[in-house]
Enzyme design. Structure first.
Site, PDB file in Angstrom:
ATOM      1  N   ASP A 195      45.765  39.276  35.474  1.00 16.50           N
ATOM      2  CA  ASP A 195      44.828  40.344  35.798  1.00 16.50           C
ATOM      3  C   ASP A 195      45.669  41.561  36.181  1.00 16.50           C
ATOM      4  O   ASP A 195      46.878  41.453  36.445  1.00 16.50           O
ATOM      5  CB  ASP A 195      43.898  39.917  36.936  1.00 16.50           C
ATOM      6  CG  ASP A 195      42.551  40.625  36.875  1.00 16.50           C
ATOM      7  OD1 ASP A 195      42.478  41.727  36.287  1.00 16.50           O
ATOM      8  OD2 ASP A 195      41.566  40.084  37.411  1.00 16.50           O
TER       9      ASP A 195
ATOM     10  N   GLU B 187      27.027  47.586  43.418  1.00 15.49           N
ATOM     11  CA  GLU B 187      27.589  46.244  43.248  1.00 15.49           C
ATOM     12  C   GLU B 187      28.502  46.234  42.032  1.00 15.49           C
ATOM     13  O   GLU B 187      28.156  46.737  40.969  1.00 15.49           O
ATOM     14  CB  GLU B 187      26.499  45.169  43.120  1.00 15.49           C
ATOM     15  CG  GLU B 187      25.560  45.308  41.942  1.00 15.49           C
ATOM     16  CD  GLU B 187      24.696  44.078  41.745  1.00 15.49           C
ATOM     17  OE1 GLU B 187      24.990  43.008  42.311  1.00 15.49           O
ATOM     18  OE2 GLU B 187      23.721  44.176  40.976  1.00 15.49           O
TER      19      GLU B 187
END
Length: 707
Positions: A261, A464
């Site tokens: 990542d 979110e």
């Protein structure tokens, strides 16, 4: 090196083994790696891989997004978020969607190649699907997943990979898909660079967190796996020998590449992060020895230093680089366009009408009707309707996150006005903030004599998502601290109810919202997620009855935050439909229709490994039902109460019935065996449950004996 120059190089040069399309990708990659200097190898193992002109290697960008359509690369079809697509329980349609996505991706890549410069988000490696288990609705990135269930996630993830990578019979791969984030990752966002998952029960690891990854590796032959940010048992995921080498490669046979990542390797040594390495060279050695082949970030620039210090060998570097170059060769990246079938896809497919129709179909099938008191829906288009709420006229909300840019978006207000052109719109409140009491009364007064209010609220990708700087009540770092509907909306809906208005609540969110007061104050509740560019039209079609809702929840809608265990506890106890002992507000797999279905008692044939079940449409409208098959091992007191192992979407005309065959191989009974510490089929008695949701009252149960 431009791609035009690359083509000339290829045509004029005498073919070396790595350039020869007649050789295997393995042979070609081995030959190519043998010709590279250490500095060239280092550059090729980083996200932004520059061209190597002397060998005719074009530039390559590993980081690209296609979460629910080609992302961050100009105009593209914006499909509903993955959570909405999971709610369709239609993996066949999902594969069609991602076939369309890969068409657009290839066309965009070809345009970039012809321009002579590949920028980020324009290449052929796509970091999707996100198949982490959505264990807790507070996780802001849960909207990127396919829900809380390992089996549903496996099937949906497999459809994504097959759509992106193309048929396995093709000479070249269409794209490279990536299963992420390996492993055991689902928040919190705010501490992911230092968080350590420890004391995770083995059963939860193997029965909940790993099955989807195993399926995509062994059935889907996914090209890439991305390792996650956090640590597990003290080891960063991108430096974990146990997970990357032992489980992924040795036990599952994964022969693709592992990517980090972004900036996850830097977390190994940065202060306040994991701090398990002294510097970048130490971190590089740890990651490479574990099996992380390519880095998104800048730490791999220290590869020559790590080699000079003897921390990592050239053989270890070559092992990783061969996997990277093999993948690029399998895409046709080193071969002329004339040999690669995917390079002929026309740019006309980008955001085309056929793909827009597919986006509409998916939004229709993924929208879930949760409540319909007194059959208030479908609405009469002659009704005096007021549209209200912070999400009613918000087009960007519809796009979700990691999105592309649509050529046009139909908001929910616009969709409703296609049916009721003079429908009035009153914003009423903001997403998380309300007006003062006097203004609230003015809002109620503005509704006038209209007795129906379609309130479009919920959440938004603005509050979110991934590691976000949000400073609003109930939100933290992209996650939520509670799962209730924001108070601003809750109070206004209560006032509307008190004023005698019939409220139809359309909830837009990427995850479950606790809606107990809303279920009491609203006649109907429709879960619309973030529906993509056609989402407003789909919602309106359902509200006014031109589309019969058929979506089913891929997550549990809890009654309140109090039903949730501690967010940082990764054990499954008390989580999801499989282990929740209390009654939720809306159950996993639940969703209403405008018609009714009767599902018969199932019959299991252990010789043909099939389940037969009768289903009848007993209502007055054509509709779709989703048959869901759950199992429970009798006597397994520590196991899940039930767990999904098959599903099938069935279309039936009003008054019609049919017998449905569902494949159910013996492997469907596989579960955790504490005695052997493995997943296996344990002989004995099992309950087999078939119905249209995970609720006990919606299931017909039989007992079968597995030998």
């Amino acid at each position: 090196m431009t791609f035009a120059v690359f083509a000339v190089f290829y045509a004029n040069a005498q073919l070396l083994p790595y350039q020869n399309p007649k050789l295997s990708s393995e042979q070609r990659a081995s030959d190519l790696v043998s010709r590279l200097t250490l500095e060239e190898k280092t550059m090729l193992m980083m996200d932004k891989s520059p061209a190597i002109p002397r060998l005719g290697i074009p530039e390559f960008q590993w980081w690209n997004e296609a979460l629910h359509g080609v992302g961050r690369n100009g105009y593209a079809t914006v499909f509903p978020i993955t959570m909405c697509m999971a709610a369709s329980w239609n993996n066949d349609l999902l594969q069609q969607v991602f076939t369309a996505v890969s068409d657009e991706a290839r066309a965009k890549n070809q345009i970039a190649r012809q321009s002579g410069k590949i920028k980020r988000y324009q290449c052929l490696s796509f970091w999707t699907p996100n198949i982490n288990i959505f264990r807790d609705p507070r996780w802001g990135r849960g909207q990127e997943t396919y829900g809380e269930d390992p089996y549903l996630t496996s099937r949906m993830g497999l459809a994504v990979v097959n759509g992106l990578q193309g048929p396995r019979t093709s000479r070249y791969r269409k794209l490279l898909a990536c299963a992420k984030h390996f492993a055991v990752h689902s928040g919190p966002e705010w501490n992911r660079h230092s968080f350590n998952v420890e004391d995770l029960p083995p059963r939860d690891l193997w029965e909940t967190y790993l099955p989807a990854f195993k399926t995509l590796v062994q059935e889907g032959h996914v090209a890439e796996v991305m390792c996650a940010y956090q640590r597990i048992d003290g080891k960063p995921c991108c430096g974990s020998h146990r997970y990357e080498r032992q489980i992924l490669r040795d036990e599952w046979g994964f022969d693709g590449l592992i990517t980090s990542d972004c900036w996850a390797i830097a977390d190994f040594y940065l202060k306040g992060h994991h701090e398990v390495a002294g510097d970048s060279a130490d971190a590089v050695a740890m990651a490479l020895r574990a099996g992380t082949d390519v880095e998104c970030g800048a730490s791999y620039a220290a590869i020559p230093k790590a080699v000079a210090q003897g921390a990592v060998s050239m053989a270890e570097i070559d092992e990783s680089l061969k996997r990277l170059m093999k993948a690029r060769i399998e895409l046709g990246d080193l071969d002329p366009d004339s040999l690669v079938e995917w390079t002929s896809i026309s740019p006309s497919v980008i955001a085309c009408e056929r793909h827009k129709q597919m986006a509409l179909d998916m939004a229709r099938q993924g929208t879930v009707l949760l409540q319909n008191n007194n059959s208030i829906l479908p609405l009469n288009r002659n009704s005096d309707i007021v549209v209200m709420g912070p999400n009613a006229n918000d087009s960007v909300m519809m796009w979700g996150n990691y999105n592309g840019t649509p050529t046009r978006t139909i908001t929910i207000l616009q969709g409703i006005r296609q049916y009721v052109p003079d429908a009035r719109y009153v914003a009423g409140c903001q997403l998380t903030r309300n007006f003062d009491i006097a203004d609230q009364q003015a809002v109620i007064d503005s509704v006038g004599n209209a007795n129906i209010v379609v309130f479009v609220g919920g959440l938004s990708p603005r509050v979110e998502g991934e590691e976000m700087p949000v400073n609003e009540p109930g939100f933290k770092g992209g996650d939520r601290t509670d799962i209730e509907l924001p108070a601003a909306q809750r109070s206004l809906i209560a006032l509307l109810h008190k004023a005698g208005k019939k409220v139809v609540f359309v909830n837009c969110s990427g995850s479950a919202v606790a809606l107990v007061p809303e279920a009491q104050h609203c006649e109907a509740v429709l879960q619309a997620w973030y529906g993509g560019e056609q989402g407003g039209r789909a919602v309106a079609e359902i509200l006014f009855g031109d589309c019969n809702p058929s979506g089913k929840l891929p997550v549990t809608f809890y009654s309140s935050t109090n039903q949730l265990p501690d967010y940082e506890d990764y054990s499954m106890a008390g989580r999801t439909y499989r282990y929740l002992t209390e009654q939720p507000l809306f159950s996993f797999g639940f969703g209403l229709s405008y018609t009714t279905f009767n599902i018969g008692k199932p019959k299991y044939n252990d010789k043909t490994n099939t389940i037969k079940v009768g289903i009848a449409n007993t209502g007055k409208r054509d509709g779709d039902e989703v048959l869901q098959v759950y199992i429970r091992r009798v006597g397994d007191v520590e196991g899940p109460q039930k767990t999904l192992r098959a599903f099938k979407r069935v279309s039936l005309k009003a008054g019609h019935k049919k017998t449905v065959d569902i494949d159910f191989p013996t492997s469907s009974f596989e579960c955790w065996d504490a005695a052997s510490n493995t997943m296996r089929v344990i002989p004995g008695k099992y309950q087999l449950m078939v119905g249209n949701s995970s609720r006990s009252q919606d299931l017909k149960t039989i007992e079968v004996n597995i030998k």
